[in-house]
Design an enzyme around this catalytic site. Structure first.
Site, PDB file in Angstrom:
ATOM      1  N   GLU A 122      29.727  -0.261 -54.147  1.00  0.00           N
ATOM      2  CA  GLU A 122      29.777   0.095 -52.720  1.00  0.00           C
ATOM      3  C   GLU A 122      31.053  -0.510 -52.160  1.00  0.00           C
ATOM      4  O   GLU A 122      31.108  -1.685 -51.834  1.00  0.00           O
ATOM      5  CB  GLU A 122      28.536  -0.451 -52.007  1.00  0.00           C
ATOM      6  CG  GLU A 122      28.410   0.059 -50.587  1.00  0.00           C
ATOM      7  CD  GLU A 122      27.374  -0.698 -49.767  1.00  0.00           C
ATOM      8  OE1 GLU A 122      27.043  -1.843 -50.107  1.00  0.00           O
ATOM      9  OE2 GLU A 122      26.907  -0.139 -48.769  1.00  0.00           O
ATOM     10  N   HIS A 136      31.448  -5.992 -45.062  1.00  0.00           N
ATOM     11  CA  HIS A 136      32.441  -5.999 -46.154  1.00  0.00           C
ATOM     12  C   HIS A 136      33.735  -6.642 -45.644  1.00  0.00           C
ATOM     13  O   HIS A 136      34.151  -6.408 -44.511  1.00  0.00           O
ATOM     14  CB  HIS A 136      32.729  -4.572 -46.626  1.00  0.00           C
ATOM     15  CG  HIS A 136      31.578  -3.919 -47.328  1.00  0.00           C
ATOM     16  ND1 HIS A 136      31.680  -3.376 -48.598  1.00  0.00           N
ATOM     17  CD2 HIS A 136      30.290  -3.737 -46.953  1.00  0.00           C
ATOM     18  CE1 HIS A 136      30.512  -2.892 -48.958  1.00  0.00           C
ATOM     19  NE2 HIS A 136      29.644  -3.081 -47.973  1.00  0.00           N
ATOM     20  N   HIS A 190      29.744   3.602 -44.999  1.00  0.00           N
ATOM     21  CA  HIS A 190      30.701   2.724 -44.326  1.00  0.00           C
ATOM     22  C   HIS A 190      31.924   3.538 -43.935  1.00  0.00           C
ATOM     23  O   HIS A 190      33.044   3.226 -44.315  1.00  0.00           O
ATOM     24  CB  HIS A 190      31.074   1.550 -45.238  1.00  0.00           C
ATOM     25  CG  HIS A 190      29.939   0.591 -45.448  1.00  0.00           C
ATOM     26  ND1 HIS A 190      29.601  -0.366 -44.521  1.00  0.00           N
ATOM     27  CD2 HIS A 190      29.039   0.471 -46.448  1.00  0.00           C
ATOM     28  CE1 HIS A 190      28.551  -1.052 -44.956  1.00  0.00           C
ATOM     29  NE2 HIS A 190      28.174  -0.557 -46.113  1.00  0.00           N
ATOM     30  N   HIS A 211      22.884   4.604 -46.875  1.00  0.00           N
ATOM     31  CA  HIS A 211      22.195   4.069 -45.690  1.00  0.00           C
ATOM     32  C   HIS A 211      22.650   4.735 -44.398  1.00  0.00           C
ATOM     33  O   HIS A 211      23.204   4.111 -43.511  1.00  0.00           O
ATOM     34  CB  HIS A 211      22.217   2.533 -45.611  1.00  0.00           C
ATOM     35  CG  HIS A 211      23.547   1.850 -45.738  1.00  0.00           C
ATOM     36  ND1 HIS A 211      24.634   2.164 -44.965  1.00  0.00           N
ATOM     37  CD2 HIS A 211      23.950   0.834 -46.551  1.00  0.00           C
ATOM     38  CE1 HIS A 211      25.644   1.366 -45.287  1.00  0.00           C
ATOM     39  NE2 HIS A 211      25.264   0.560 -46.250  1.00  0.00           N
ATOM     40  N   ARG A 222      29.465  11.355 -28.509  1.00  0.00           N
ATOM     41  CA  ARG A 222      28.095  11.872 -28.688  1.00  0.00           C
ATOM     42  C   ARG A 222      28.019  12.985 -29.718  1.00  0.00           C
ATOM     43  O   ARG A 222      27.095  13.069 -30.504  1.00  0.00           O
ATOM     44  CB  ARG A 222      27.493  12.293 -27.345  1.00  0.00           C
ATOM     45  CG  ARG A 222      28.113  13.545 -26.738  1.00  0.00           C
ATOM     46  CD  ARG A 222      27.790  13.637 -25.250  1.00  0.00           C
ATOM     47  NE  ARG A 222      28.116  14.914 -24.655  1.00  0.00           N
ATOM     48  CZ  ARG A 222      29.345  15.345 -24.419  1.00  0.00           C
ATOM     49  NH1 ARG A 222      30.390  14.606 -24.763  1.00  0.00           N
ATOM     50  NH2 ARG A 222      29.548  16.522 -23.844  1.00  0.00           N
ATOM     51  N   ASP A 243      13.355  -0.794 -43.337  1.00  0.00           N
ATOM     52  CA  ASP A 243      12.727  -2.127 -43.292  1.00  0.00           C
ATOM     53  C   ASP A 243      12.119  -2.454 -41.936  1.00  0.00           C
ATOM     54  O   ASP A 243      11.562  -3.531 -41.740  1.00  0.00           O
ATOM     55  CB  ASP A 243      13.758  -3.209 -43.672  1.00  0.00           C
ATOM     56  CG  ASP A 243      14.897  -3.313 -42.673  1.00  0.00           C
ATOM     57  OD1 ASP A 243      15.061  -2.390 -41.851  1.00  0.00           O
ATOM     58  OD2 ASP A 243      15.631  -4.311 -42.711  1.00  0.00           O
ATOM     59  N   HIS A 246      16.550  -1.978 -39.465  1.00  0.00           N
ATOM     60  CA  HIS A 246      17.850  -1.308 -39.551  1.00  0.00           C
ATOM     61  C   HIS A 246      17.907   0.025 -38.818  1.00  0.00           C
ATOM     62  O   HIS A 246      18.976   0.439 -38.371  1.00  0.00           O
ATOM     63  CB  HIS A 246      18.269  -1.124 -41.020  1.00  0.00           C
ATOM     64  CG  HIS A 246      18.902  -2.344 -41.607  1.00  0.00           C
ATOM     65  ND1 HIS A 246      18.177  -3.453 -41.952  1.00  0.00           N
ATOM     66  CD2 HIS A 246      20.201  -2.641 -41.882  1.00  0.00           C
ATOM     67  CE1 HIS A 246      18.996  -4.385 -42.422  1.00  0.00           C
ATOM     68  NE2 HIS A 246      20.227  -3.916 -42.390  1.00  0.00           N
ATOM     69  N   ASP A 268      18.532  -1.916 -50.213  1.00  0.00           N
ATOM     70  CA  ASP A 268      19.788  -2.574 -49.835  1.00  0.00           C
ATOM     71  C   ASP A 268      19.543  -4.075 -49.640  1.00  0.00           C
ATOM     72  O   ASP A 268      20.177  -4.724 -48.805  1.00  0.00           O
ATOM     73  CB  ASP A 268      20.402  -1.941 -48.577  1.00  0.00           C
ATOM     74  CG  ASP A 268      21.879  -2.315 -48.408  1.00  0.00           C
ATOM     75  OD1 ASP A 268      22.487  -2.812 -49.379  1.00  0.00           O
ATOM     76  OD2 ASP A 268      22.416  -2.132 -47.304  1.00  0.00           O
ATOM     77  N   GLY A 307      21.684  -8.245 -43.169  1.00  0.00           N
ATOM     78  CA  GLY A 307      21.255  -7.563 -44.393  1.00  0.00           C
ATOM     79  C   GLY A 307      19.759  -7.362 -44.378  1.00  0.00           C
ATOM     80  O   GLY A 307      19.060  -7.790 -43.458  1.00  0.00           O
TER      81      GLY A 307
HETATM   82 ZN   LIG Z   1      26.343  -1.032 -47.055  1.00  0.00          ZN
END
Ligand SMILES: [Zn+2]
Length: 389
Positions: A122, A136, A190, A211, A222, A243, A246, A268, A307
């Site tokens: 990733e 990151h 990302h 994700h 928008r 979860d 997120h 993740d 995370g």
């Molecule tokens: Zn990620």
């Protein structure tokens, strides 16, 4: 070996025979064979994105081949039979080192080799922008570089099977085509790409959104924008982190309505998953707090997530509790559907000649407890407190 249970989809009592590593027959049980306490039997879970578990971090140079074995066997207790250790944006040499350790573990332990279906890289070819880049490190983000990727793939002996990138970089399309032709599943994530760049990436061979809805700007136009465009692309699968922190339930619901059987769950999970609640010092985010509800946030700002720490099973439970999916559909989104995307042999689930990769689970009010896990015909986890199967 003969294992009895209630089929997770049909509700029928079945007995599965295993020969070598495969399911050799599935028979319906007659009344005399059925005990009142039969567990549910379901395909094993498949996690396409896992950064670490129980203190082992695939993104720290300190993990060993034994650590990878320990993660793999701890995952069996969570019903996960196949997973993709995920290595994120880092220094070139650190990425290569992490790949090397995972490979070493696969070579040392047969069951690790069978459980790790591939490596998910990733980054580092993601968006440099704040927001989409997430946690990151900016200094290691770079544009797609085929020779560099080849170098890593060589070190991985071809085991890098998923690459998450952003198609906003010049040269992305050519890079995506090369990856797709070499059998790597390209995922968009990302990203700060324009809708046109997303569309072009899908035409070039990108198959998955990583994700979806996370790793994005806090504020954006928008419409049009990269989220609508990824939702609208019919050939693009979407992975989600369910979860409970997120993504709000409404977003999860829309993703599952739109993508249907192309919506899948990933954990993740970061390396603090599986550890007790408390305050931890991390090498990337400074001090973080893990709450008893399983929320991981920065110590100085509870609104900033650091995370995910929940395993796939709790994503399934969340989808069912929110009324987004039935239990069998939610289970499929974390088992046979990711297997189908990755063309794994276990994509056919509970069927004859399929690999015997499944779990026995027991419903306990709002959650399901794993009581036995079978990987390639071997019982790799057995909960001692339950079952007389
Ligand atoms: Zn990620």
């Amino acid at each position: 070996m003969f294992i009895k249970g209630i089929h997770y989809q049909t509700g029928e009592a079945i007995g599965i025979s295993i020969e070598n590593e495969n399911i050799s027959s599935i028979e319906k049980l007659t009344k005399g064979d059925i005990s009142s306490k039969l567990p549910i039997i379901a395909p094993g879970l498949v996690d396409l994105q896992l950064n670490g578990y129980r203190g082992v971090d695939f993104n720290s140079p300190l993990f060993s081949k034994e650590d990878v074995y320990n993660v793999t066997s701890a995952l069996w207790k969570e019903g996960v039979v196949s997973y993709y250790p995920t290595i994120i944006t880092n220094e070139d040499s650190k990425i290569e080192e992490a790949i090397g350790t995972i490979l070493e573990s696969c070579e040392a332990y047969d069951l690790v080799n069978k459980s790790i279906e591939g490596i998910h890289l990733e980054g580092p070819f993601i968006s440099p922008e704040d927001g989409p880049r997430g946690a990151h490190k900016k200094k290691y983000v770079q544009k797609p570089d085929w020779p560099l990727f080849q170098k890593w793939q060589h070190a991985a002996k071809g085991k890098i099977k998923i690459l998450t990138l952003s198609p906003e970089w010049p040269g992305s399309l050519d890079f995506i085509k090369k990856c797709a032709d070499s059998g790597v599943t390209v995922a968009i994530g990302h990203t700060a790409a324009t809708p046109e760049q997303i569309k072009a990436a899908v035409s070039a061979g990108a198959k998955l959104s990583t994700h979806l809805g996370n790793g994005a700007h806090l504020m954006m136009q928008r419409h049009p924008n990269y989220i609508w465009e990824q939702l609208a692309q019919d050939n693009l699968w979407a992975s989600c982190i369910a979860d409970g922190f997120h993504l709000p339930p409404s977003v999860l619901k829309v993703i599952f309505k739109v993508k249907k059987e192309m919506a899948i769950l990933v954990s993740d999970a970061v390396y603090l998953s599986g550890l007790p609640p408390g305050t931890y010092n991390t090498h990337i985010g400074g001090e973080v707090v893990l709450t008893s509800q399983g929320k991981l946030h920065l110590a100085d700002n509870p609104n900033l997530l650091a995370g995910s720490v929940k395993m796939l099973k709790s994503g399934i439970e969340n989808l069912v509790q929110e009324g987004i999916c039935s239990f069998p559909d939610a289970w499929n989104a974390a088992s046979i559907l990711p297997a189908l995307l990755m063309n794994l042999p276990i994509q056919k689930g509970l069927s004859i000649y399929s690999k015997a990769d499944f779990v026995l689970i027991e419903r306990q009010t709002n959650h399901w407890k794993v009581i036995q896990t079978v990987k390639h015909g071997k019982i790799v986890y057995q909960d001692e407190s339950s079952i007389e199967n």
